[in-house]
Scaffold this motif. Sequence first.
Motif, PDB file in Angstrom:
ATOM      1  N   GLU A 104      -9.690  19.538  -1.510  1.00  0.00           N
ATOM      2  CA  GLU A 104     -10.922  18.889  -1.962  1.00  0.00           C
ATOM      3  C   GLU A 104     -11.164  19.085  -3.454  1.00  0.00           C
ATOM      4  N   ASN A 105     -10.895  20.271  -3.968  1.00  0.00           N
ATOM      5  CA  ASN A 105     -11.103  20.526  -5.400  1.00  0.00           C
ATOM      6  C   ASN A 105     -10.175  19.678  -6.256  1.00  0.00           C
ATOM      7  N   GLU A 106      -8.919  19.581  -5.823  1.00  0.00           N
ATOM      8  CA  GLU A 106      -7.950  18.766  -6.568  1.00  0.00           C
ATOM      9  C   GLU A 106      -8.335  17.286  -6.530  1.00  0.00           C
ATOM     10  N   LEU A 107      -8.853  16.840  -5.383  1.00  0.00           N
ATOM     11  CA  LEU A 107      -9.313  15.455  -5.252  1.00  0.00           C
ATOM     12  C   LEU A 107     -10.445  15.172  -6.241  1.00  0.00           C
ATOM     13  N   ILE A 130     -14.529  14.443   4.177  1.00  0.00           N
ATOM     14  CA  ILE A 130     -14.131  14.306   2.772  1.00  0.00           C
ATOM     15  C   ILE A 130     -14.276  12.849   2.337  1.00  0.00           C
ATOM     16  N   PHE A 131     -13.842  11.942   3.189  1.00  0.00           N
ATOM     17  CA  PHE A 131     -13.969  10.509   2.895  1.00  0.00           C
ATOM     18  C   PHE A 131     -15.435  10.134   2.677  1.00  0.00           C
ATOM     19  N   ASP A 132     -16.298  10.617   3.553  1.00  0.00           N
ATOM     20  CA  ASP A 132     -17.727  10.293   3.451  1.00  0.00           C
ATOM     21  C   ASP A 132     -18.360  10.870   2.194  1.00  0.00           C
ATOM     22  N   LEU A 186       0.845  -1.193   0.000  1.00  0.00           N
ATOM     23  CA  LEU A 186       0.000   0.000   0.000  1.00  0.00           C
ATOM     24  C   LEU A 186       0.881   1.243   0.000  1.00  0.00           C
ATOM     25  N   ILE A 187       0.546   2.187  -0.877  1.00  0.00           N
ATOM     26  CA  ILE A 187       1.254   3.470  -0.922  1.00  0.00           C
ATOM     27  C   ILE A 187       0.328   4.528  -0.352  1.00  0.00           C
ATOM     28  N   HIS A 188       0.726   5.137   0.781  1.00  0.00           N
ATOM     29  CA  HIS A 188      -0.150   6.050   1.511  1.00  0.00           C
ATOM     30  C   HIS A 188      -0.197   7.455   0.920  1.00  0.00           C
ATOM     31  N   GLY A 189       0.941   7.980   0.518  1.00  0.00           N
ATOM     32  CA  GLY A 189       1.023   9.418   0.268  1.00  0.00           C
ATOM     33  C   GLY A 189       0.897   9.833  -1.178  1.00  0.00           C
ATOM     34  N   VAL A 190      -0.115   9.341  -1.885  1.00  0.00           N
ATOM     35  CA  VAL A 190      -0.262   9.683  -3.304  1.00  0.00           C
ATOM     36  C   VAL A 190      -0.984  11.025  -3.423  1.00  0.00           C
ATOM     37  N   ASP A 191      -0.311  12.000  -4.044  1.00  0.00           N
ATOM     38  CA  ASP A 191      -0.857  13.362  -4.037  1.00  0.00           C
ATOM     39  C   ASP A 191      -0.900  14.017  -5.409  1.00  0.00           C
ATOM     40  N   SER A 192      -0.826  13.206  -6.486  1.00  0.00           N
ATOM     41  CA  SER A 192      -0.915  13.796  -7.825  1.00  0.00           C
ATOM     42  C   SER A 192      -1.292  12.725  -8.845  1.00  0.00           C
ATOM     43  N   LEU A 193      -1.896  13.165  -9.932  1.00  0.00           N
ATOM     44  CA  LEU A 193      -2.220  12.271 -11.041  1.00  0.00           C
ATOM     45  C   LEU A 193      -0.934  11.729 -11.667  1.00  0.00           C
ATOM     46  N   LYS A 194       0.084  12.582 -11.774  1.00  0.00           N
ATOM     47  CA  LYS A 194       1.366  12.154 -12.349  1.00  0.00           C
ATOM     48  C   LYS A 194       1.938  10.960 -11.593  1.00  0.00           C
ATOM     49  N   LEU A 195       1.871  11.017 -10.266  1.00  0.00           N
ATOM     50  CA  LEU A 195       2.395   9.917  -9.459  1.00  0.00           C
ATOM     51  C   LEU A 195       1.538   8.660  -9.644  1.00  0.00           C
ATOM     52  N   ASP A 209      -2.261  -1.056  -4.568  1.00  0.00           N
ATOM     53  CA  ASP A 209      -3.216  -0.302  -3.762  1.00  0.00           C
ATOM     54  C   ASP A 209      -2.613   1.027  -3.323  1.00  0.00           C
ATOM     55  N   CYS A 210      -3.457   2.069  -3.325  1.00  0.00           N
ATOM     56  CA  CYS A 210      -2.998   3.417  -2.992  1.00  0.00           C
ATOM     57  C   CYS A 210      -4.012   4.131  -2.099  1.00  0.00           C
ATOM     58  N   LEU A 211      -3.514   5.078  -1.323  1.00  0.00           N
ATOM     59  CA  LEU A 211      -4.343   6.036  -0.607  1.00  0.00           C
ATOM     60  C   LEU A 211      -4.015   7.423  -1.141  1.00  0.00           C
ATOM     61  N   LEU A 212      -5.027   8.242  -1.320  1.00  0.00           N
ATOM     62  CA  LEU A 212      -4.808   9.616  -1.749  1.00  0.00           C
ATOM     63  C   LEU A 212      -4.591  10.491  -0.524  1.00  0.00           C
ATOM     64  N   GLN A 213      -3.498  11.223  -0.514  1.00  0.00           N
ATOM     65  CA  GLN A 213      -3.173  12.071   0.634  1.00  0.00           C
ATOM     66  C   GLN A 213      -3.890  13.412   0.523  1.00  0.00           C
ATOM     67  N   ILE A 214      -4.629  13.747   1.576  1.00  0.00           N
ATOM     68  CA  ILE A 214      -5.385  14.993   1.636  1.00  0.00           C
ATOM     69  C   ILE A 214      -4.683  15.962   2.585  1.00  0.00           C
ATOM     70  N   TYR A 215      -4.582  17.195   2.163  1.00  0.00           N
ATOM     71  CA  TYR A 215      -3.929  18.235   2.975  1.00  0.00           C
ATOM     72  C   TYR A 215      -4.936  18.755   4.000  1.00  0.00           C
ATOM     73  N   ILE A 216      -4.718  18.422   5.265  1.00  0.00           N
ATOM     74  CA  ILE A 216      -5.654  18.861   6.312  1.00  0.00           C
ATOM     75  C   ILE A 216      -4.988  19.726   7.371  1.00  0.00           C
ATOM     76  N   ALA A 217      -3.669  19.816   7.371  1.00  0.00           N
ATOM     77  CA  ALA A 217      -2.945  20.511   8.433  1.00  0.00           C
ATOM     78  C   ALA A 217      -2.801  22.008   8.136  1.00  0.00           C
ATOM     79  N   GLU A 218      -2.352  22.733   9.137  1.00  0.00           N
ATOM     80  CA  GLU A 218      -2.082  24.159   8.976  1.00  0.00           C
ATOM     81  C   GLU A 218      -0.581  24.427   8.876  1.00  0.00           C
TER      82      GLU A 218
END
Length: 224
Positions: free
Chosen positions: A128-131, A174-176, A85-94, A110-119
């Motif tokens: 969310e828009n990029e997702l 976002i997941f829901d 499993l690859i957790h930190g997928v953050d682009s279509l290119k990747l 298998d992949c997880l899409l990484q969402i930016y939630i921190a400050e």
Amino acid sequence: MSAIKQNLIQIKSTIPEHVTLVAVSKTKPVSDLVQAYEAGQRIFGENKIQEMTEKWEQMPKDIQWHMIGHVQSNKVKFMAPFVSLIHGVDSLKLLQEINKQALKNNRTIDCLLQIYIAEEESKFGLDENELNELLTSVEFKELKNIRILGLMGMATFTEDQNQIKKEFTHLKSIFDSLKNIDGYGKDALQCVSTISMGMSGDYQLAIECGSTMVRIGSSIFGGR
């Protein structure tokens, strides 16, 4: 009984059955991983592909290896034969590179899409828009050798529990909402069941907020 085994037993006693424990073994020697393996742990998380590959070569082959760090496209080929499993997928290119290397190895990765939630500016991830743009794109639908299992996020490194809870709750919302994305079909959603959030300092709060996978390192293996 080793400290690592004691730590694992204690942590597992605080984690519900539906939550997966990823033992974050980055920078730790193989001897430490062997102790965790002998205590029953089978899922390990690494943040550098070269280090993970070296450990994969030395360790038993029933281990699931999770790549939890930021991934450089040019290094995907080294882990493509074995990564679970690859957790930190953050682009279509990747995603396209992972799909390409998965195809070469006759695998679906298998992949997880990484969402930016921190400050914090240092964290990677999609908003969310990029997702939405990614999941509804024609290019995404062409990727047949990757499978999106869910989302991953990292909260701000802070003592403020309210802020951390707010960020975890945001990721859960976002997941829901994934099932409501136009054009992202039910077939693609069949596998979406994982929210990877929570580390040693905040995993219990993450579970309360809906996490199904926690990444715990220092509480198992000690500080780095």
